[in-house]
Enzyme design. Structure first.
Site, mmCIF file in Angstrom:
data_model
loop_
_atom_site.group_PDB
_atom_site.id
_atom_site.type_symbol
_atom_site.label_atom_id
_atom_site.label_comp_id
_atom_site.label_asym_id
_atom_site.label_seq_id
_atom_site.Cartn_x
_atom_site.Cartn_y
_atom_site.Cartn_z
ATOM 1 N N LYS A 107 21.606 30.453 74.158
ATOM 2 C CA LYS A 107 22.494 29.660 73.305
ATOM 3 C C LYS A 107 23.916 30.220 73.300
ATOM 4 O O LYS A 107 24.855 29.529 72.885
ATOM 5 C CB LYS A 107 21.961 29.570 71.878
ATOM 6 C CG LYS A 107 21.996 30.838 71.073
ATOM 7 C CD LYS A 107 21.420 30.621 69.685
ATOM 8 C CE LYS A 107 21.423 31.886 68.852
ATOM 9 N NZ LYS A 107 22.767 32.448 68.621
ATOM 10 N N ASP A 108 24.095 31.459 73.774
ATOM 11 C CA ASP A 108 25.420 32.079 73.841
ATOM 12 C C ASP A 108 26.102 31.903 75.192
ATOM 13 O O ASP A 108 27.253 32.299 75.361
ATOM 14 C CB ASP A 108 25.325 33.580 73.543
ATOM 15 C CG ASP A 108 24.918 33.874 72.112
ATOM 16 O OD1 ASP A 108 25.165 33.026 71.243
ATOM 17 O OD2 ASP A 108 24.348 34.955 71.874
ATOM 18 N N ARG A 141 27.400 24.290 63.255
ATOM 19 C CA ARG A 141 26.325 23.298 63.313
ATOM 20 C C ARG A 141 25.495 23.326 62.046
ATOM 21 O O ARG A 141 25.241 22.289 61.417
ATOM 22 C CB ARG A 141 25.414 23.575 64.520
ATOM 23 C CG ARG A 141 24.136 22.718 64.492
ATOM 24 C CD ARG A 141 23.080 23.195 65.460
ATOM 25 N NE ARG A 141 22.681 24.573 65.335
ATOM 26 C CZ ARG A 141 21.696 25.012 64.552
ATOM 27 N NH1 ARG A 141 21.023 24.175 63.770
ATOM 28 N NH2 ARG A 141 21.376 26.288 64.540
ATOM 29 N N ARG A 142 25.046 24.520 61.651
ATOM 30 C CA ARG A 142 24.229 24.626 60.452
ATOM 31 C C ARG A 142 24.998 24.172 59.220
ATOM 32 O O ARG A 142 24.449 23.502 58.341
ATOM 33 C CB ARG A 142 23.751 26.076 60.279
ATOM 34 C CG ARG A 142 22.696 26.489 61.305
ATOM 35 C CD ARG A 142 22.424 27.980 61.242
ATOM 36 N NE ARG A 142 21.355 28.381 62.160
ATOM 37 C CZ ARG A 142 21.297 29.579 62.744
ATOM 38 N NH1 ARG A 142 22.248 30.473 62.521
ATOM 39 N NH2 ARG A 142 20.292 29.872 63.550
ATOM 40 N N ARG A 170 29.036 36.801 59.361
ATOM 41 C CA ARG A 170 28.771 37.184 60.742
ATOM 42 C C ARG A 170 28.100 38.536 60.785
ATOM 43 O O ARG A 170 27.914 39.194 59.777
ATOM 44 C CB ARG A 170 30.082 37.227 61.536
ATOM 45 C CG ARG A 170 30.645 35.868 61.871
ATOM 46 C CD ARG A 170 31.585 35.957 63.071
ATOM 47 N NE ARG A 170 30.902 36.448 64.246
ATOM 48 C CZ ARG A 170 31.318 37.478 64.998
ATOM 49 N NH1 ARG A 170 32.424 38.112 64.700
ATOM 50 N NH2 ARG A 170 30.638 37.855 66.059
ATOM 51 N N ARG A 191 23.395 40.789 58.466
ATOM 52 C CA ARG A 191 23.335 39.569 57.657
ATOM 53 C C ARG A 191 22.280 39.689 56.559
ATOM 54 O O ARG A 191 22.504 39.247 55.424
ATOM 55 C CB ARG A 191 23.037 38.368 58.552
ATOM 56 C CG ARG A 191 24.141 38.071 59.544
ATOM 57 C CD ARG A 191 23.940 36.731 60.208
ATOM 58 N NE ARG A 191 24.547 36.698 61.524
ATOM 59 C CZ ARG A 191 24.679 35.596 62.252
ATOM 60 N NH1 ARG A 191 24.251 34.449 61.785
ATOM 61 N NH2 ARG A 191 25.233 35.638 63.444
ATOM 62 N N CYS A 238 31.982 26.567 69.864
ATOM 63 C CA CYS A 238 31.778 26.871 68.447
ATOM 64 C C CYS A 238 32.530 25.895 67.548
ATOM 65 O O CYS A 238 32.365 25.922 66.338
ATOM 66 C CB CYS A 238 32.274 28.294 68.155
ATOM 67 S SG CYS A 238 31.246 29.595 68.821
#
Length: 302
Positions: free
Chosen positions: A76-77, A124-125, A142, A148, A235
């Site tokens: 995903k990165d 997105r979230r 982040r 986190r 992003c």
């Protein structure tokens, strides 16, 4: 093969786990080399500094300079437009692609009190949650998984989201408050998949990792990343996609959401006899359809 392969990775606990997993699966001598990426040093919002490619650039540079032979990435990165001379040579079997809701104050997402503060760096979230719960407030959060979770414990926010895949790989599955159904929150393209990048001229590395490739996962993320590519995904735009091989065919869902959650453009399709070429073409076409339909109603790159 007699040659020892050097595996390049970021130094976070999750990245190291992924590199060690690849090392354990290889049938030849190997060594892990930790490299620091630009994304590891940035404290602010990634989109202000160039997006998720910041987590892969130094690894790719090391590949091109022959300092490493394999680069292990969370797919995903990985930018959808690869660097000349490099390719993703194998994709491991995907872990749980769902988002994990994490909170010490609510047992489910629906139980979050009105006006709760959700910490997230994922646009997105944030967009998906804004569509469901416009009362929620957001705070940039982040850092790696441990950072986190520590911020959540210290009540910097009331809840956050992480990927189920990362938590499971780190043995932290018990900390997941709620695994969010993908019908409620569609994940990021290629979430939960690990890719191995190599030089396209390195036949030894290609042969060593070929047995590691999981065909169904490779097929699924090919469609998802093609969808992302058609939308110039970064992003800066909330884009979600998930494909899955089921009963011999490939089921695909993708969506683009306005940042405030006010509008969503979605597509679903099934390939009955899938191939990587067909999966790529389908994802690209559906992404292009949405981009045309959305027009200026979605802000793509502000």
């Amino acid at each position: 093969m007699q040659r020892k392969l050097i595996i390049g990775t970021r130094g976070s606990p999750l990245a190291l786990y992924q590199a060690k997993l690849v090392e354990s699966l290889l049938g030849c001598e190997s060594e892990i080399k930790i490299l620091k990426t630009s994304g590891d040093s940035i404290k602010g919002d990634l989109k202000e500094f160039g997006g998720k490619g910041l987590f892969t650039k130094e690894l790719e540079d090391a590949l091109m300079e022959d300092r490493i032979d394999l680069a292990v990435h969370s797919m995903k990165d990985v930018p959808t437009l690869g660097q000349d001379g490099l390719l993703i040579g194998a994709v491991l079997e995907r872990e749980d692609p769902r988002d994990a809701f994490m909170s010490y104050k609510a047992s489910t997402l629906a139980d979050l009190p009105e006006g709760a503060i959700v910490g997230s760096a994922s646009i997105r979230r944030r967009a998906q949650l804004a569509a469901m719960r416009p009362d929620i407030e957001f705070k940039l959060l982040r850092g790696n998984v441990g950072t986190r979770l520590e911020k959540l414990k210290n009540e910097d926010c009331d809840a956050t989201f992480l990927a189920c895949a990362g938590l499971k790989r780190l043995g932290l599955e018990a900390l997941i408050t709620q695994a969010i159904d993908t019908n409620l929150m569609l994940p990021a393209p290629a979430q939960g998949a690990i890719g191995i990048e190599i030089r396209n001229t390195d036949k030894d590395a290609a042969a060593a990792i070929a047995p590691l490739n999981h065909a169904d996962t490779d097929l699924a993320i090919t469609a998802e990343r093609a969808f992302l590519r058609a939308l110039d995904g970064s992003c800066r735009t909330p884009i979600a996609a998930l494909a899955k091989v089921l009963d011999g065919g490939l089921n695909f869902r993708g969506e683009v959401i306005a940042k405030d959650g006010s509008i969503c453009f979605a597509r679903t399709e099934r390939l009955e006899v899938p191939s990587k070429e067909k999966a790529f073409a389908m994802g690209l076409r559906l992404g292009e359809e949405i981009r045309k339909e959305a027009g200026d109603r979605i802000k793509w790159d502000e």
